[in-house]
Design a protein around this motif. Sequence first.
Motif, PDB file in Angstrom:
ATOM      1  N   SER A 151       0.874  -1.293  -0.040  1.00  0.00           N
ATOM      2  CA  SER A 151       0.134  -0.061  -0.081  1.00  0.00           C
ATOM      3  C   SER A 151       0.929   1.265  -0.096  1.00  0.00           C
ATOM      4  CB  SER A 151      -1.049   0.199   1.322  1.00  0.00           C
ATOM      5  OG  SER A 151      -1.806  -1.282   1.297  1.00  0.00           O
ATOM      6  N   MET A 152       2.057   1.105   0.739  1.00  0.00           N
ATOM      7  CA  MET A 152       2.662   2.394   0.772  1.00  0.00           C
ATOM      8  C   MET A 152       3.545   2.591  -0.739  1.00  0.00           C
ATOM      9  SD  MET A 152       4.293   1.959   4.674  1.00  0.00           S
ATOM     10  CE  MET A 152       5.310   3.341   4.468  1.00  0.00           C
ATOM     11  N   VAL A 153       3.865   1.420  -0.949  1.00  0.00           N
ATOM     12  CA  VAL A 153       4.549   1.678  -2.518  1.00  0.00           C
ATOM     13  C   VAL A 153       3.636   2.300  -3.495  1.00  0.00           C
ATOM     14  CG1 VAL A 153       5.459   0.601  -4.389  1.00  0.00           C
ATOM     15  CG2 VAL A 153       6.309   0.051  -2.044  1.00  0.00           C
ATOM     16  N   ALA A 154       2.289   1.954  -3.239  1.00  0.00           N
ATOM     17  CA  ALA A 154       1.126   2.272  -4.208  1.00  0.00           C
ATOM     18  C   ALA A 154       1.123   3.802  -4.075  1.00  0.00           C
ATOM     19  CB  ALA A 154      -0.160   1.339  -4.269  1.00  0.00           C
ATOM     20  N   ALA A 155       1.069   4.164  -2.829  1.00  0.00           N
ATOM     21  CA  ALA A 155       0.787   5.585  -2.353  1.00  0.00           C
ATOM     22  C   ALA A 155       1.819   6.349  -2.539  1.00  0.00           C
ATOM     23  CB  ALA A 155       0.232   5.772  -1.026  1.00  0.00           C
ATOM     24  N   ASP A 156       3.204   5.709  -3.250  1.00  0.00           N
ATOM     25  CA  ASP A 156       4.445   6.626  -3.427  1.00  0.00           C
ATOM     26  C   ASP A 156       4.927   7.137  -2.268  1.00  0.00           C
ATOM     27  OD1 ASP A 156       4.358   6.387  -6.151  1.00  0.00           O
ATOM     28  OD2 ASP A 156       3.098   8.135  -6.683  1.00  0.00           O
ATOM     29  N   SER A 227      12.283  -8.534 -11.251  1.00  0.00           N
ATOM     30  CA  SER A 227      10.847  -8.127 -10.789  1.00  0.00           C
ATOM     31  C   SER A 227      10.376  -7.262 -12.049  1.00  0.00           C
ATOM     32  CB  SER A 227      10.354  -8.011  -9.469  1.00  0.00           C
ATOM     33  OG  SER A 227      11.162  -6.730  -9.342  1.00  0.00           O
ATOM     34  N   LYS A 228      11.120  -5.996 -12.259  1.00  0.00           N
ATOM     35  CA  LYS A 228      10.743  -5.134 -13.016  1.00  0.00           C
ATOM     36  C   LYS A 228      10.490  -5.659 -14.424  1.00  0.00           C
ATOM     37  CE  LYS A 228      11.928  -0.250 -14.296  1.00  0.00           C
ATOM     38  NZ  LYS A 228      11.765  -0.298 -15.563  1.00  0.00           N
ATOM     39  N   LEU A 229      11.492  -6.443 -14.887  1.00  0.00           N
ATOM     40  CA  LEU A 229      11.422  -7.099 -16.171  1.00  0.00           C
ATOM     41  C   LEU A 229      10.225  -7.911 -16.452  1.00  0.00           C
ATOM     42  CD1 LEU A 229      13.233  -7.523 -18.834  1.00  0.00           C
ATOM     43  CD2 LEU A 229      13.890  -9.726 -17.776  1.00  0.00           C
ATOM     44  N   VAL A 230       9.774  -8.866 -15.261  1.00  0.00           N
ATOM     45  CA  VAL A 230       8.716  -9.585 -15.531  1.00  0.00           C
ATOM     46  C   VAL A 230       7.372  -8.742 -15.340  1.00  0.00           C
ATOM     47  CG1 VAL A 230       7.171 -11.086 -14.108  1.00  0.00           C
ATOM     48  CG2 VAL A 230       9.787 -11.457 -14.352  1.00  0.00           C
ATOM     49  N   VAL A 231       7.176  -7.878 -14.424  1.00  0.00           N
ATOM     50  CA  VAL A 231       5.975  -6.616 -14.356  1.00  0.00           C
ATOM     51  C   VAL A 231       5.902  -6.095 -15.605  1.00  0.00           C
ATOM     52  CG1 VAL A 231       4.972  -4.803 -13.154  1.00  0.00           C
ATOM     53  CG2 VAL A 231       5.998  -6.800 -11.740  1.00  0.00           C
ATOM     54  N   THR A 426      -0.612 -13.530  -1.371  1.00  0.00           N
ATOM     55  CA  THR A 426      -1.402 -12.389  -0.532  1.00  0.00           C
ATOM     56  C   THR A 426      -1.034 -11.129  -1.097  1.00  0.00           C
ATOM     57  OG1 THR A 426      -1.574 -13.964   1.301  1.00  0.00           O
ATOM     58  CG2 THR A 426      -2.074 -11.846   1.566  1.00  0.00           C
ATOM     59  N   GLY A 427       0.477 -10.866  -1.176  1.00  0.00           N
ATOM     60  CA  GLY A 427       1.006  -9.643  -1.618  1.00  0.00           C
ATOM     61  C   GLY A 427       0.637  -9.313  -3.016  1.00  0.00           C
ATOM     62  N   ILE A 428       0.575 -10.467  -3.731  1.00  0.00           N
ATOM     63  CA  ILE A 428       0.194 -10.101  -5.302  1.00  0.00           C
ATOM     64  C   ILE A 428      -1.171  -9.801  -5.239  1.00  0.00           C
ATOM     65  CG2 ILE A 428       0.225 -11.361  -7.203  1.00  0.00           C
ATOM     66  CD1 ILE A 428       2.526 -13.237  -6.591  1.00  0.00           C
ATOM     67  N   LEU A 429      -2.025 -10.479  -4.679  1.00  0.00           N
ATOM     68  CA  LEU A 429      -3.575 -10.284  -4.855  1.00  0.00           C
ATOM     69  C   LEU A 429      -3.758  -8.728  -4.088  1.00  0.00           C
ATOM     70  CD1 LEU A 429      -5.237 -13.293  -3.348  1.00  0.00           C
ATOM     71  CD2 LEU A 429      -5.018 -12.575  -5.711  1.00  0.00           C
ATOM     72  N   ALA A 430      -3.097  -8.219  -3.025  1.00  0.00           N
ATOM     73  CA  ALA A 430      -3.392  -6.880  -2.508  1.00  0.00           C
ATOM     74  C   ALA A 430      -2.654  -5.871  -3.522  1.00  0.00           C
ATOM     75  CB  ALA A 430      -2.233  -6.860  -1.175  1.00  0.00           C
ATOM     76  N   ALA A 431      -1.772  -6.471  -3.999  1.00  0.00           N
ATOM     77  CA  ALA A 431      -1.162  -5.295  -5.420  1.00  0.00           C
ATOM     78  C   ALA A 431      -2.220  -5.384  -6.368  1.00  0.00           C
ATOM     79  CB  ALA A 431       0.080  -5.923  -5.810  1.00  0.00           C
ATOM     80  N   LEU A 432      -2.613  -6.403  -6.730  1.00  0.00           N
ATOM     81  CA  LEU A 432      -3.719  -6.338  -7.743  1.00  0.00           C
ATOM     82  C   LEU A 432      -5.062  -5.369  -7.552  1.00  0.00           C
ATOM     83  CD1 LEU A 432      -3.607 -10.106  -9.039  1.00  0.00           C
ATOM     84  CD2 LEU A 432      -2.535  -7.917 -10.329  1.00  0.00           C
ATOM     85  N   HIS A 442       1.051   3.063 -10.300  1.00  0.00           N
ATOM     86  CA  HIS A 442       1.095   2.568  -8.900  1.00  0.00           C
ATOM     87  C   HIS A 442       0.880   1.148  -8.817  1.00  0.00           C
ATOM     88  CE1 HIS A 442      -0.396   6.638  -7.629  1.00  0.00           C
ATOM     89  NE2 HIS A 442       0.877   6.899  -7.892  1.00  0.00           N
ATOM     90  N   LEU A 443       0.022   0.402  -9.658  1.00  0.00           N
ATOM     91  CA  LEU A 443      -0.209  -0.990  -9.835  1.00  0.00           C
ATOM     92  C   LEU A 443       1.236  -1.527 -10.046  1.00  0.00           C
ATOM     93  CD1 LEU A 443      -1.997  -3.371  -9.608  1.00  0.00           C
ATOM     94  CD2 LEU A 443      -2.513  -3.014 -12.106  1.00  0.00           C
ATOM     95  N   GLN A 444       2.292  -1.244 -11.086  1.00  0.00           N
ATOM     96  CA  GLN A 444       3.200  -1.928 -11.435  1.00  0.00           C
ATOM     97  C   GLN A 444       4.233  -1.784 -10.274  1.00  0.00           C
ATOM     98  OE1 GLN A 444       4.123   0.740 -14.849  1.00  0.00           O
ATOM     99  NE2 GLN A 444       3.702  -1.006 -16.231  1.00  0.00           N
ATOM    100  N   ASN A 445       4.259  -0.700  -9.525  1.00  0.00           N
ATOM    101  CA  ASN A 445       5.168  -0.490  -8.369  1.00  0.00           C
ATOM    102  C   ASN A 445       4.921  -1.467  -7.403  1.00  0.00           C
ATOM    103  OD1 ASN A 445       6.697   1.272  -9.835  1.00  0.00           O
ATOM    104  ND2 ASN A 445       5.720   3.140  -8.628  1.00  0.00           N
ATOM    105  N   SER A 446       3.660  -1.681  -7.002  1.00  0.00           N
ATOM    106  CA  SER A 446       3.141  -2.616  -5.835  1.00  0.00           C
ATOM    107  C   SER A 446       3.204  -3.955  -6.142  1.00  0.00           C
ATOM    108  CB  SER A 446       1.565  -2.099  -5.482  1.00  0.00           C
ATOM    109  OG  SER A 446       0.765  -2.071  -6.549  1.00  0.00           O
ATOM    110  N   LEU A 447       3.077  -4.134  -7.473  1.00  0.00           N
ATOM    111  CA  LEU A 447       3.092  -5.635  -7.886  1.00  0.00           C
ATOM    112  C   LEU A 447       4.542  -5.896  -8.018  1.00  0.00           C
ATOM    113  CD1 LEU A 447       1.555  -8.204  -8.900  1.00  0.00           C
ATOM    114  CD2 LEU A 447       1.640  -7.224 -11.355  1.00  0.00           C
ATOM    115  N   GLN A 448       5.505  -5.073  -8.282  1.00  0.00           N
ATOM    116  CA  GLN A 448       6.871  -5.286  -8.468  1.00  0.00           C
ATOM    117  C   GLN A 448       7.523  -5.817  -7.229  1.00  0.00           C
ATOM    118  OE1 GLN A 448       9.380  -2.163 -10.251  1.00  0.00           O
ATOM    119  NE2 GLN A 448      10.999  -3.387  -9.753  1.00  0.00           N
ATOM    120  N   VAL A 449       6.805  -5.018  -6.035  1.00  0.00           N
ATOM    121  CA  VAL A 449       7.192  -5.521  -4.688  1.00  0.00           C
ATOM    122  C   VAL A 449       6.728  -6.768  -4.252  1.00  0.00           C
ATOM    123  CG1 VAL A 449       6.818  -4.873  -2.275  1.00  0.00           C
ATOM    124  CG2 VAL A 449       7.289  -3.115  -3.812  1.00  0.00           C
TER     125      VAL A 449
END
Length: 597
Positions: A151-156, A227-231, A426-432, A442-449
Amino acid sequence: MDSPPPYSEKPETKSEKNGTVNGQLKGIDNKAFDTKDEKMDIATEPEKFDPWALPELKDTGTPWNELDSCGKVVRVVWTIVRILLFLLALYVFFCSLDFLSSAFKLLGGRAAGEVFSNNELLSNPICGVMIGVLSTVLVQSSSTSTSIVVSMVAADILDVRQAIPIVMGANIGTSVTNTLVSIGQITDVGDFRRAFAGATVHDMFNWLAVIVLLPLEVLTGYLYELSKLVVDSMHLQTYEDANKDLLKAITKPFTKLIVEVDSKEINKIATDGETDISLLKTCCKSKTITKLNMTGSVISEKICTKNCSHLFMGSGLTDAGAGSIMLVVSLILLCVCLFSIVKILNSLLQGNIRKVIKKFVNYEFPGKAAYFTGYLAILIGTGLTILVQSSSIFTSTMTPLVGVGVIGLDRMYPLTLGSNIGTTTTGILAALATDTSDGYMHLQNSLQVAMCHLFFNLSGILLFYPLTFMRFPIAMAKFLGNTTAKYRWFAVLYLILMFFLFPLAVFAISLAGIEVLAGVGIPILCLLVFVAIIKVLQNKKPHWLPKKLQNWKFLPICFRSLKPLDRLFAKMCGCCKICSKNEEANADIEKQIDTKL
């Protein structure tokens, strides 16, 4: 009195049955018989004590064929009753874990949120790991702490690079639950040894993975880049129902009657810096309405349509007060459930039933394919953890089974590795579930984490599983299990040191700067590596070492043994039969373990 003649001078005595002299056949060379007898003596020599051998319980009950009709009916009914009691105890056990998580959130959730909001601290990777450990211990859920980070990554508020060490620390912190659960079998030395080792194999893997992969990530940034390459190659879209899981659907109808904690409020503390917030949930259903204000502009307002009805609703208790009550209640429930589960399992899994279950769970593929059995266990652990959406619950459920001897430590290890992979969903679903109204960045950054969390666990498995000689966590867990068998108080000391004092000490030192941390940490790390190498050589190649280093007897006893501490604890709690065993039993266990090792 004259001494008896030597064996060779004994007079011949003839056997009446077979005509032998001194037990040997006349006129026949008995060398072959001597060799055979020697082999028989070797074969019948008692095996050394193996503290890790799974126990075999003999079925002392009356065989089924010898029971009359009434006896068969009674046995079937009693078996069904025990199965129902086991399922009830397991359900309450899951609920008690949920209560424990709620208690820690109420007691430490605010502190965890405030720590997460300190961006300056999170820029230090060592601080980030320790914050991840401590915050996950405080909220008793890696899913919660990982979701906060996402959430913090998604909120920058957090950068992806800053979030990676925190996720690594969360991986360590989540293993405190099953280590705590293992203490429920402290009353039996053998069960406790196996249960504690089965729990700490998770700890050892997570600590080793962080020790190796954190410096590698700092130097190369491989997790970030991979992770950046995959996302970047994914077609991203959001998923609204990202936080639903199977276990919550089963336990929530009961747990919500006792207490409800709003984890989203911890996110608000971390992301918005709000401090005057109660974590006790008051509104269970709400809706958003739009209306015009005085200036004619449209505003949205959230109104509550249904208040919560848990026990603490309207009680006037603070979060700390409610958390303290829930902590006591959850620990009592946890202990009672663990005791009940172990007793019922021991009653159900006896004789042939236990043999069948043990054979199935610990089954090895035949021949050369046996190597791949562990990978199937990893897949099973991953699948079951995805179903319950919690590695803590999965490993905590497996721990008593290791204790009673149904699951071997070598099988628990790959199951644990699978649970580490499963919990990343859980983290992947939260990112989605990230809001994309402001764009997909924001979605890309949170999913990358979240993907970093997944790749971190996969990297650890590649390091410490495929090559059998690299499975250090198993040997380390056995060492800890043997130590707790000799000194049961060591389990509590281990929990306090590894999940509280050590992370706090490293966190405090790292605040002084990376130079101070390196000045303190590198010498200690070098000393530990030196001791580990000497210990291995003492066990494998003692003749390679100088005579003085072939054992540790040249050191004062306080540096090579826990006996002084054991005597201290014995004096402090002499009335405690569990924490301080009598010297005779302690010495017997030590002798057995030393004989084996």
